[in-house]
Structure formats: C-alpha cells, structure tokens
Motif scaffolding. Sequence first.
Motif, PDB file in Angstrom:
ATOM      1  N   SER A  48       0.857  -1.192   0.000  1.00 23.56           N
ATOM      2  CA  SER A  48       0.000   0.000   0.000  1.00 23.56           C
ATOM      3  C   SER A  48       0.886   1.233   0.000  1.00 23.56           C
ATOM      4  O   SER A  48       1.656   1.454   0.939  1.00 23.56           O
ATOM      5  CB  SER A  48      -0.891   0.027   1.245  1.00 23.56           C
ATOM      6  OG  SER A  48      -1.750  -1.079   1.254  1.00 23.56           O
ATOM      7  N   PHE A  49       0.776   2.018  -1.072  1.00 22.37           N
ATOM      8  CA  PHE A  49       1.556   3.243  -1.217  1.00 22.37           C
ATOM      9  C   PHE A  49       0.727   4.452  -0.815  1.00 22.37           C
ATOM     10  O   PHE A  49      -0.461   4.511  -1.104  1.00 22.37           O
ATOM     11  CB  PHE A  49       2.002   3.433  -2.677  1.00 22.37           C
ATOM     12  CG  PHE A  49       3.091   2.499  -3.097  1.00 22.37           C
ATOM     13  CD1 PHE A  49       4.421   2.792  -2.841  1.00 22.37           C
ATOM     14  CD2 PHE A  49       2.779   1.310  -3.741  1.00 22.37           C
ATOM     15  CE1 PHE A  49       5.430   1.917  -3.225  1.00 22.37           C
ATOM     16  CE2 PHE A  49       3.774   0.431  -4.130  1.00 22.37           C
ATOM     17  CZ  PHE A  49       5.107   0.739  -3.875  1.00 22.37           C
ATOM     18  N   ARG A  50       1.382   5.418  -0.163  1.00 16.42           N
ATOM     19  CA  ARG A  50       0.791   6.727   0.110  1.00 16.42           C
ATOM     20  C   ARG A  50       1.536   7.716  -0.774  1.00 16.42           C
ATOM     21  O   ARG A  50       2.721   7.970  -0.586  1.00 16.42           O
ATOM     22  CB  ARG A  50       0.951   7.097   1.581  1.00 16.42           C
ATOM     23  CG  ARG A  50       0.032   6.288   2.466  1.00 16.42           C
ATOM     24  CD  ARG A  50       0.071   6.787   3.906  1.00 16.42           C
ATOM     25  NE  ARG A  50      -0.609   5.861   4.759  1.00 16.42           N
ATOM     26  CZ  ARG A  50      -0.042   4.796   5.344  1.00 16.42           C
ATOM     27  NH1 ARG A  50       1.228   4.538   5.152  1.00 16.42           N
ATOM     28  NH2 ARG A  50      -0.743   3.998   6.117  1.00 16.42           N
ATOM     29  N   THR A  73      -1.161   7.276 -13.496  1.00 12.43           N
ATOM     30  CA  THR A  73      -1.209   6.067 -14.332  1.00 12.43           C
ATOM     31  C   THR A  73       0.193   5.599 -14.693  1.00 12.43           C
ATOM     32  O   THR A  73       0.504   4.407 -14.599  1.00 12.43           O
ATOM     33  CB  THR A  73      -2.038   6.335 -15.610  1.00 12.43           C
ATOM     34  OG1 THR A  73      -3.363   6.673 -15.226  1.00 12.43           O
ATOM     35  CG2 THR A  73      -2.060   5.121 -16.523  1.00 12.43           C
ATOM     36  N   VAL A  74       1.039   6.530 -15.095  1.00 10.84           N
ATOM     37  CA  VAL A  74       2.415   6.184 -15.489  1.00 10.84           C
ATOM     38  C   VAL A  74       3.171   5.597 -14.299  1.00 10.84           C
ATOM     39  O   VAL A  74       3.863   4.576 -14.423  1.00 10.84           O
ATOM     40  CB  VAL A  74       3.141   7.415 -16.073  1.00 10.84           C
ATOM     41  CG1 VAL A  74       4.625   7.162 -16.232  1.00 10.84           C
ATOM     42  CG2 VAL A  74       2.518   7.812 -17.401  1.00 10.84           C
ATOM     43  N   LEU A  75       3.064   6.216 -13.136  1.00 14.48           N
ATOM     44  CA  LEU A  75       3.778   5.747 -11.946  1.00 14.48           C
ATOM     45  C   LEU A  75       3.256   4.387 -11.481  1.00 14.48           C
ATOM     46  O   LEU A  75       4.041   3.503 -11.116  1.00 14.48           O
ATOM     47  CB  LEU A  75       3.680   6.778 -10.827  1.00 14.48           C
ATOM     48  CG  LEU A  75       4.448   8.078 -11.073  1.00 14.48           C
ATOM     49  CD1 LEU A  75       4.069   9.133 -10.037  1.00 14.48           C
ATOM     50  CD2 LEU A  75       5.951   7.836 -11.072  1.00 14.48           C
ATOM     51  N   GLU A  76       1.954   4.213 -11.480  1.00 18.92           N
ATOM     52  CA  GLU A  76       1.377   2.935 -11.050  1.00 18.92           C
ATOM     53  C   GLU A  76       1.794   1.801 -11.984  1.00 18.92           C
ATOM     54  O   GLU A  76       2.118   0.700 -11.527  1.00 18.92           O
ATOM     55  CB  GLU A  76      -0.149   3.044 -10.957  1.00 18.92           C
ATOM     56  CG  GLU A  76      -0.596   3.919  -9.796  1.00 18.92           C
ATOM     57  CD  GLU A  76      -2.105   4.062  -9.703  1.00 18.92           C
ATOM     58  OE1 GLU A  76      -2.843   3.224 -10.266  1.00 18.92           O
ATOM     59  OE2 GLU A  76      -2.562   5.025  -9.044  1.00 18.92           O
ATOM     60  N   GLN A 124      -1.925  -1.253  -3.884  1.00 18.08           N
ATOM     61  CA  GLN A 124      -2.885  -0.153  -3.794  1.00 18.08           C
ATOM     62  C   GLN A 124      -2.139   1.170  -3.669  1.00 18.08           C
ATOM     63  O   GLN A 124      -1.069   1.239  -3.066  1.00 18.08           O
ATOM     64  CB  GLN A 124      -3.808  -0.348  -2.607  1.00 18.08           C
ATOM     65  CG  GLN A 124      -4.656  -1.601  -2.737  1.00 18.08           C
ATOM     66  CD  GLN A 124      -5.591  -1.788  -1.567  1.00 18.08           C
ATOM     67  OE1 GLN A 124      -5.453  -1.136  -0.529  1.00 18.08           O
ATOM     68  NE2 GLN A 124      -6.551  -2.674  -1.732  1.00 18.08           N
ATOM     69  N   PHE A 125      -2.731   2.200  -4.230  1.00 17.13           N
ATOM     70  CA  PHE A 125      -2.179   3.540  -4.181  1.00 17.13           C
ATOM     71  C   PHE A 125      -3.234   4.456  -3.588  1.00 17.13           C
ATOM     72  O   PHE A 125      -4.368   4.467  -4.049  1.00 17.13           O
ATOM     73  CB  PHE A 125      -1.819   4.032  -5.584  1.00 17.13           C
ATOM     74  CG  PHE A 125      -0.753   3.204  -6.251  1.00 17.13           C
ATOM     75  CD1 PHE A 125       0.580   3.583  -6.172  1.00 17.13           C
ATOM     76  CD2 PHE A 125      -1.098   2.053  -6.939  1.00 17.13           C
ATOM     77  CE1 PHE A 125       1.552   2.820  -6.785  1.00 17.13           C
ATOM     78  CE2 PHE A 125      -0.118   1.277  -7.559  1.00 17.13           C
ATOM     79  CZ  PHE A 125       1.210   1.669  -7.483  1.00 17.13           C
TER      80      PHE A 125
END
Length: 135
Positions: A93-95, A106-109, A130-131
Amino acid sequence: MSTATARYAGQLRTEAQHVASGTTIHTDAPVDNHGRGEAFSPTDLVSAALGSCMMTIMGIVAERSSLDLTGVTFEVTKHMASEPRRIAEIEVSFRMPAGLSPKDRTVLENAARTCPVALSLNPEIRQSVQFSYEG
C-alpha cells in the motif's frame, strides 16, 4: 563479482553482506517457524524488496518527469501459505502525493507494477498493490 556473501550465524540466523557497499543484513527465522523474529525473515525481505523495487522504479520515472516523490511511503504485508510453506500473497500500500495528475498517476502505477522484482516473483504469489493519494 558476487552480489552478496552470507554466513550462517547459528540459531536460525544469517548475516549477509552486500559486496559493493559492505552493508550487512541480518535475518532470523519467524516466530511461527522456530525463530525469535528479531530481524527480517528471508520472506520478509522478499516482501520488502517488492515494495522497495516498486518505489525505486517510480522514482526513476518521476525524475524523468521532474516529479518529486520525496516522502512517499509504503506498507507491506506478507501472507504465508502452509502447504507447502511459501509466500501466498504480498500486499503493498503506497501513500502518494495528492497533487499528481491523472496521467502521472497512471504512469507511476504502471511503472511500479512492472518493476523487476514484481516480474521475477512466481506468478502464484498474488501481488495486491494499492495507491492512495493524500494531501
């Protein structure tokens, strides 16, 4: 040249040294598998490596676009299967910063999900990523 060297320290513990930097990592078997759980277990390292790899690849992509990801964090949770004993699922899980555009998100995910560790893990290991975008 080797990437790392390691030695068994006894009592279900190892000491691994990164050859290029000299950094040392200690491992201990988890409490549920005869250890004391006083350090990362090898499977904890795999789980942390997934999150770290994803974050590193996002950082590379962000630098190309002059995005600052300083302060981004992740939490990782590992779920084990018993027969055979193995990693069944890794949840990451990213914050992330709230100010990123939909395109940058979108690019980073996508970059995170295609990091080398993610692509190297056995496909039977579920990767739940998850972001959340917070201010």
